[in-house]
Scaffold this active site. Structure first.
Site, PDB file in Angstrom:
ATOM      1  N   THR A   1      57.071  -4.168  57.300  1.00  0.00           N
ATOM      2  CA  THR A   1      57.284  -2.962  58.090  1.00  0.00           C
ATOM      3  C   THR A   1      56.186  -2.769  59.113  1.00  0.00           C
ATOM      4  O   THR A   1      55.057  -3.237  58.936  1.00  0.00           O
ATOM      5  CB  THR A   1      57.331  -1.734  57.147  1.00  0.00           C
ATOM      6  OG1 THR A   1      57.332  -0.530  57.918  1.00  0.00           O
ATOM      7  CG2 THR A   1      56.110  -1.692  56.244  1.00  0.00           C
ATOM      8  N   ASP A   2      56.494  -2.032  60.171  1.00  0.00           N
ATOM      9  CA  ASP A   2      55.460  -1.677  61.148  1.00  0.00           C
ATOM     10  C   ASP A   2      54.495  -0.628  60.609  1.00  0.00           C
ATOM     11  O   ASP A   2      53.431  -0.399  61.192  1.00  0.00           O
ATOM     12  CB  ASP A   2      56.089  -1.195  62.461  1.00  0.00           C
ATOM     13  CG  ASP A   2      56.967   0.043  62.314  1.00  0.00           C
ATOM     14  OD1 ASP A   2      57.175   0.516  61.175  1.00  0.00           O
ATOM     15  OD2 ASP A   2      57.450   0.542  63.348  1.00  0.00           O
ATOM     16  N   GLU A   3      54.838  -0.005  59.500  1.00  0.00           N
ATOM     17  CA  GLU A   3      53.975   1.047  58.957  1.00  0.00           C
ATOM     18  C   GLU A   3      52.633   0.509  58.464  1.00  0.00           C
ATOM     19  O   GLU A   3      51.681   1.277  58.290  1.00  0.00           O
ATOM     20  CB  GLU A   3      54.698   1.812  57.854  1.00  0.00           C
ATOM     21  CG  GLU A   3      55.929   2.542  58.363  1.00  0.00           C
ATOM     22  CD  GLU A   3      56.506   3.526  57.362  1.00  0.00           C
ATOM     23  OE1 GLU A   3      55.733   4.193  56.652  1.00  0.00           O
ATOM     24  OE2 GLU A   3      57.748   3.626  57.287  1.00  0.00           O
TER      25      GLU A   3
ATOM     26  N   TYR B   1      53.120   3.753  50.296  1.00  0.00           N
ATOM     27  CA  TYR B   1      54.127   2.748  50.640  1.00  0.00           C
ATOM     28  C   TYR B   1      53.570   1.709  51.589  1.00  0.00           C
ATOM     29  O   TYR B   1      53.631   0.498  51.329  1.00  0.00           O
ATOM     30  CB  TYR B   1      55.359   3.412  51.266  1.00  0.00           C
ATOM     31  CG  TYR B   1      56.222   2.443  52.026  1.00  0.00           C
ATOM     32  CD1 TYR B   1      56.807   1.352  51.388  1.00  0.00           C
ATOM     33  CD2 TYR B   1      56.459   2.597  53.401  1.00  0.00           C
ATOM     34  CE1 TYR B   1      57.589   0.439  52.084  1.00  0.00           C
ATOM     35  CE2 TYR B   1      57.239   1.697  54.103  1.00  0.00           C
ATOM     36  CZ  TYR B   1      57.800   0.622  53.446  1.00  0.00           C
ATOM     37  OH  TYR B   1      58.569  -0.275  54.138  1.00  0.00           O
TER      38      TYR B   1
ATOM     39  N   LYS C   1      52.826  -2.402  51.109  1.00  0.00           N
ATOM     40  CA  LYS C   1      53.419  -3.439  51.944  1.00  0.00           C
ATOM     41  C   LYS C   1      52.338  -4.261  52.656  1.00  0.00           C
ATOM     42  O   LYS C   1      52.471  -5.479  52.810  1.00  0.00           O
ATOM     43  CB  LYS C   1      54.377  -2.823  52.965  1.00  0.00           C
ATOM     44  CG  LYS C   1      55.675  -2.325  52.367  1.00  0.00           C
ATOM     45  CD  LYS C   1      56.493  -3.426  51.711  1.00  0.00           C
ATOM     46  CE  LYS C   1      57.057  -4.401  52.727  1.00  0.00           C
ATOM     47  NZ  LYS C   1      57.942  -5.425  52.070  1.00  0.00           N
TER      48      LYS C   1
END
Length: 353
Positions: A154-156, A179, A183
């Site tokens: 993810t870009d998060e 989260y 990741k």
């Protein structure tokens, strides 16, 4: 006009056995459906069948394809946090390509219960990497040479942007929620297994996905279903948090290109050129519903501001130059087209959603 996307069959070449983890999830399910429709490969779907897992969309494709499709889809109900079961599943799958999508992914849930995210996203990825490394090392030379492990992230993991700039493959990691931290850890593990053990890996980091079949806890399906039911539509804070929205089928295009043609050890950022504030997305959905369900118009009257999420990142945006330049990927759907298709699908499927 962009070049047409190669079929899954053309991209896979001699890869005949594909292991998809999290294949009963939203994005994983879209990958499985594409593989079944566009190739003759055996698709081994490894999923723990958690709360957000749903095989309905895959079953619809299997019905379309008949007995040939049913023979090419195998479900392995396995939790990656169990090392022995994971190793046995990988051995049974005997894959040429692994696409690792299994993950706990809802930020709100990670705030309330971070332990499950560490277990699934960190320990689960570690267990899978160990099992895949043993499998890869035991393969005959010909199969070993074409083997790939594709980690979908993810870009998060990059944190939060200010009003300008976009994330790219060189952006430093700065996760800010349980989260995204889990990741980020999984990304680092995958890179470490590549550099330490030589495992042939490819990574992708995507922006916010949306489309049909998404579990109704994410923003877009929540807004649609709340509005259709005539219930208040929750909007965090001032509604000005920005996300780069990516239609799920465009993401599948990128995933298959990266998995089959990406360079070993390389990462690719995938964004949909769809930056919008959350308020803009909610209001656009309401306008679409006003046309589809005029009896409930104006649906915007249902928008209700709620207390902001803890640690809510202000803005995400992706620069997809690398995957576009190196692999020829471009999104095929604008956010307007994707939202229209998604809202229409949820309205038509509301009774079973």
């Amino acid at each position: 006009m962009t070049n047409p996307m190669p079929t899954a069959s053309a991209l896979l070449g001699d890869c005949r056995r594909i292991l998809v983890t999290g294949g009963a999830g939203f994005i994983g399910g879209a990958v499985v459906r594409r593989l079944l429709r566009e190739s003759e490969a055996l698709v081994i779907n490894l999923d723990k069948m958690g709360y957000a897992s749903d095989l309905t969309s895959i079953e619809e494709v299997l019905t379309e394809l008949g007995s040939s499709g049913e023979k090419r889809h195998q479900l392995l109900r396995v939790d990656l946090t169990h090392a022995k079961a994971t190793a046995e599943a990988v051995q049974a799958a005997d894959p040429d390509l692994v696409m690792h999508l299994a993950a706990e992914s809802h930020v709100d849930r990670s705030i309330d219960g971070p332990g499950a995210f560490i277990a699934s996203n960190v320990t689960g990825t570690f267990n899978l990497l160990q099992a895949v490394r043993a499998h890869w090392q035991a393969l005959p030379a010909e199969r070993q040479a074409r083997f790939r492990f594709h980690h979908i992230s993810t870009d998060e993991v990059f944190g939060s942007l200010g009003p300008t700039g976009r994330f790219s493959e060189t952006t430093p990691y700065a996760p800010r929620s349980p989260y995204s931290a889990s990741k980020a850890a999984s990304d680092h593990l995958v890179n470490a297994w590549h550099h330490t053990y030589g495992l042939p890996v490819v990574l992708t980091n995507c922006s916010n996905n949306y489309g049909p079949w998404q579990f109704p806890e994410k923003l877009i399906p929540v807004v649609i279903l709340k509005a259709v039911a005539g219930e208040p539509i929750p909007l965090y804070g001032d509604g000005l948090n920005v996300r780069d929205w990516l239609y799920v089928e465009d993401h599948v295009d990128a995933l298959l290109l990266a998995a089959c043609r990406g360079e070993h050890g390389r990462s690719y950022c995938v964004g949909g050129h769809g930056e919008r504030t959350n308020r803009q997305v909610v209001e656009a959905i309401c306008k679409l519903l006003d046309t589809l369900l005029p009896a409930g118009a104006p649906h915007s009257r249902l928008i209700s501001s709620v207390r902001d999420r803890l640690g809510h990142d202000r803005r995400y945006a992706i620069d997809p130059t690398r995957i576009s330049a190196e692999l020829g990927w471009q999104p095929r759907h604008s956010i307007e087209e994707g939202l229209a298709a998604t809202v229409t699908w949820y309205v038509e499927h509301y009774a079973s959603a």
